[in-house]
Structure formats: C-alpha cells, structure tokens
Design a protein around this motif. Structure first.
Motif, PDB file in Angstrom:
ATOM      1  N   ARG A  23      -8.846  20.079  22.476  1.00 46.87           N
ATOM      2  CA  ARG A  23      -7.609  19.495  22.633  1.00 46.87           C
ATOM      3  C   ARG A  23      -7.874  18.070  23.486  1.00 46.87           C
ATOM      4  O   ARG A  23      -6.994  17.126  23.093  1.00 46.87           O
ATOM      5  CB  ARG A  23      -6.618  20.440  23.593  1.00 46.87           C
ATOM      6  N   VAL A  24      -8.588  18.100  24.387  1.00 46.79           N
ATOM      7  CA  VAL A  24      -8.685  16.810  25.205  1.00 46.79           C
ATOM      8  C   VAL A  24      -9.366  15.947  24.060  1.00 46.79           C
ATOM      9  O   VAL A  24      -9.102  14.598  23.983  1.00 46.79           O
ATOM     10  CB  VAL A  24      -9.747  17.039  26.171  1.00 46.79           C
ATOM     11  N   ALA A  25     -10.476  16.203  23.356  1.00 47.74           N
ATOM     12  CA  ALA A  25     -11.105  15.555  22.393  1.00 47.74           C
ATOM     13  C   ALA A  25      -9.969  15.018  21.410  1.00 47.74           C
ATOM     14  O   ALA A  25     -10.171  13.591  20.800  1.00 47.74           O
ATOM     15  CB  ALA A  25     -12.166  16.151  21.702  1.00 47.74           C
ATOM     16  N   SER A  26      -9.200  15.770  20.780  1.00 47.01           N
ATOM     17  CA  SER A  26      -8.180  15.174  19.882  1.00 47.01           C
ATOM     18  C   SER A  26      -7.317  14.255  20.561  1.00 47.01           C
ATOM     19  O   SER A  26      -6.820  13.284  19.676  1.00 47.01           O
ATOM     20  CB  SER A  26      -7.413  16.687  19.292  1.00 47.01           C
ATOM     21  N   VAL A  27      -6.744  14.408  21.907  1.00 47.17           N
ATOM     22  CA  VAL A  27      -5.906  13.567  22.425  1.00 47.17           C
ATOM     23  C   VAL A  27      -6.625  12.183  22.380  1.00 47.17           C
ATOM     24  O   VAL A  27      -5.938  11.167  22.303  1.00 47.17           O
ATOM     25  CB  VAL A  27      -5.331  14.149  23.556  1.00 47.17           C
TER      26      VAL A  27
END
Length: 325
Positions: A114-118
């Motif tokens: 999720r952090v990478a996607s954001v």
C-alpha cells in the motif's frame, strides 16, 4: 443516494455561530469546491466532516453512517488533509508513510504494498529515502496527500491543499485530484485560488459568515448570481469632449440588445452582457464586434476595447457582495 449528506449543520462557539444551517450533498466520483473568505466557516465545517469537531446541531451521513452518532464507524472512510500539515524531522518519506500505514492498522506485505502504491501514484518513489524535512513545499504537500490516501478512503477532505504551491506543483496536484475522482472518490476541497477550482471542480459551494449562499456547477452559479455573459472594457480618448464622450457612448450601448449594465469607471466603461446559457466564445466575439462597430460608426473615440467571459470569481464576488456581520 449521495455518498456525503450534510443536513442543517450548525456550530456555535459561545455567542459566535461559526457554521449556520449548512446543507449540501456530494456524490462519489465528484469534486466539490468549498469557497469563502477567511473566517467564513470552511475549516470549521471540514473539521466537523473529518470528525475532529462535533456540531451543535445537524446531521452528517457518510455512506449511510452518521458522523455525529457513530464517528468511529465513519472514520475509516475519511481522508483529511488540514491546511497546515507538518512533517517529522529525521524520517524519510518511506518511514513517514510507513508509520501512518501502521497507525491505520495495515500489516506486513499489505502495508508495504500500500505504501509503495501510494508513493507511485503521488510520484514520491524517487524520494523514498529523502528526509521529509528537506523536501520542497510541493513535495511535502504530496507526502501529506499520500498519508491521506493510505487507508483508501471514500471521501477526501482537503483544506487549502494548493496554498503556497508554485504553478507546476498546482497543476500536478490538480491532475492527482482529478485522477482520484475518476477512481470513484468524493473530494471536498477548499481554496482561495478560484481559477483552479473552476478548472477542476464538478460543483462549487459558496459560504460566508457560516451560511451557504449558493451551490452548483460554475455555469449554474453564474446563471443564478452574476448572470450568463461576458464583460467588455471600453477605453475612450475623450480629449476636449470630456464626460460628454462617456455619456454618448453609454447611451449608445444601452440602446443595444443583450446588455445587462454599463458602469463608468476611471479610464473607461465596463459593460456587462447577458447571453444565452452555453454561449460559445465565438458568439461572445460576435456580440463584442457588433458593439464596437456601433461605437466606431457613431464617431465615439474608442482607443481600447477588450472582453472576457464571466467566471467563478465573478459569481463569488456577486454572491458575497455587500454582506456584513
């Protein structure tokens, strides 16, 4: 049913009524611009919608859940970005976002993904190892927006997100917000930069002294307030004629169809046109050319002639004109 429903919202601070009977709706996939001068009640309303303050009276429903009666159930659906959002010293962009992802309850591979996607969505990945304290204002705003998106909220509440950004950063932020709306998120955004809101927002709401004065898209606000049309600015080389030239020009213009008003200003005349809804720039040009021909044909000494279509700033100034506490 709208994703967000605000009904009769009121907030009193002692004798001060900061928000007074505010009601509006916001559907998923749309952007609503919240417009008003300083002290109008924008931030107070947004804090209530973010469950950071409680209303004195009224109801707010988010996806059918009451923010007033059950704020804990609604908070996972909300992403709030205040007008002043600080970052921590001595942490990298990745560490900052990872910390908040943990605070939202994301764990393990899901959290990292999720952090990478954001970071990819906000364009922060090249800065993942840079300290947040060393970022530019525009990049800090991206980090703040990224933190707001980590838990994938349905409603985004953004208080002055473009404040202090340079033109490129504002354009990039505008593109990000449009992409979020296209993903189905509802976005409530406040800003003093009305030209920015006019370009990005599907609807707008004008608030002053705690009261909602008008809502609708830009065209609807113009129709109900400033009126459909355009403004002409005519400058005259008056010479020895003095005010007589202005009087003659004003009389000629008022005899023409499609004029709403003519006002005498320093150095010229300001002419407000009334056009049919949806009038194109070419139609505005035709009307302006006709009026110029009338003035020149009558021997009026025109030395400058310009025109522009009315916009959100005109609607705002008309709706809020002359309101006092």
């Amino acid at each position: 049913m709208s994703l967000l429903e605000v009904k009769g919202l009121r907030r009193d601070y002692g004798a001060l009524r900061a928000v007074d009977d505010v009601s509006f709706e916001l559907e998923a996939g749309t952007i609503l611009g919240f417009i008003g001068p300083n002290g109008a009640g924008k931030s107070t309303t947004m804090r209530i919608l973010a469950t950071l303050d409680a209303p004195t009276q009224g109801e707010v429903l988010l996806d059918g859940r009451s923010l007033v009666d059950a704020p804990d159930q609604a908070r996972p659906l909300i992403g709030y970005m205040p007008d002043r959002y600080g970052t921590y010293d001595d942490v990298t962009v990745w560490e900052f976002l990872d910390f908040f992802a943990r605070a939202y309850g994301l764990k393990g591979a899901v959290r990292r993904q999720r952090v990478a996607s954001v970071m990819d969505f906000t364009g922060l990945h090249p800065l993942k190892d840079k300290l947040t304290s060393a970022l530019s204002k525009g990049m800090k705003q991206r980090v703040a927006l990224g933190r707001t998106l980590l838990h994938d909220p349905k409603l985004l509440i953004l208080d002055e997100p473009a404040d202090g950004l340079d033109p490129r950063a504002r354009i990039e932020l505008r593109e990000l917000l449009r992409a979020l709306a296209d993903q189905g998120k509802a976005v409530l955004i406040s800003s003093h930069i009305l030209t920015e809101l006019a370009e990005i927002c599907d609807t707008c709401a004008i608030i002053e002294q705690g009261r909602l004065l008008a809502t609708g898209n830009v065209a609807e606000l113009l129709a109900r307030s400033a009126g459909h049309g355009a403004e002409l600015l005519v400058r005259l080389a008056v010479g020895a004629e003095g005010d007589a030239a202005y009087a003659r020009a004003e009389r000629l213009l008022l005899e023409q169809p499609g004029l709403d008003q003519v006002t005498h200003e320093a150095g010229g005349l300001r002419v407000r046109l009334t056009l049919e809804p949806g009038a194109t720039p070419a139609q505005v040009d035709e009307v302006a050319a006709r009026l110029l021909a009338v003035l020149v044909g009558a021997g009026v000494p025109v030395c400058a002639f310009s025109h522009r279509q009315l916009n959100l700033e005109d609607a705002f100034m008309t709706v809020t004109k002359g309101r006092v506490a």
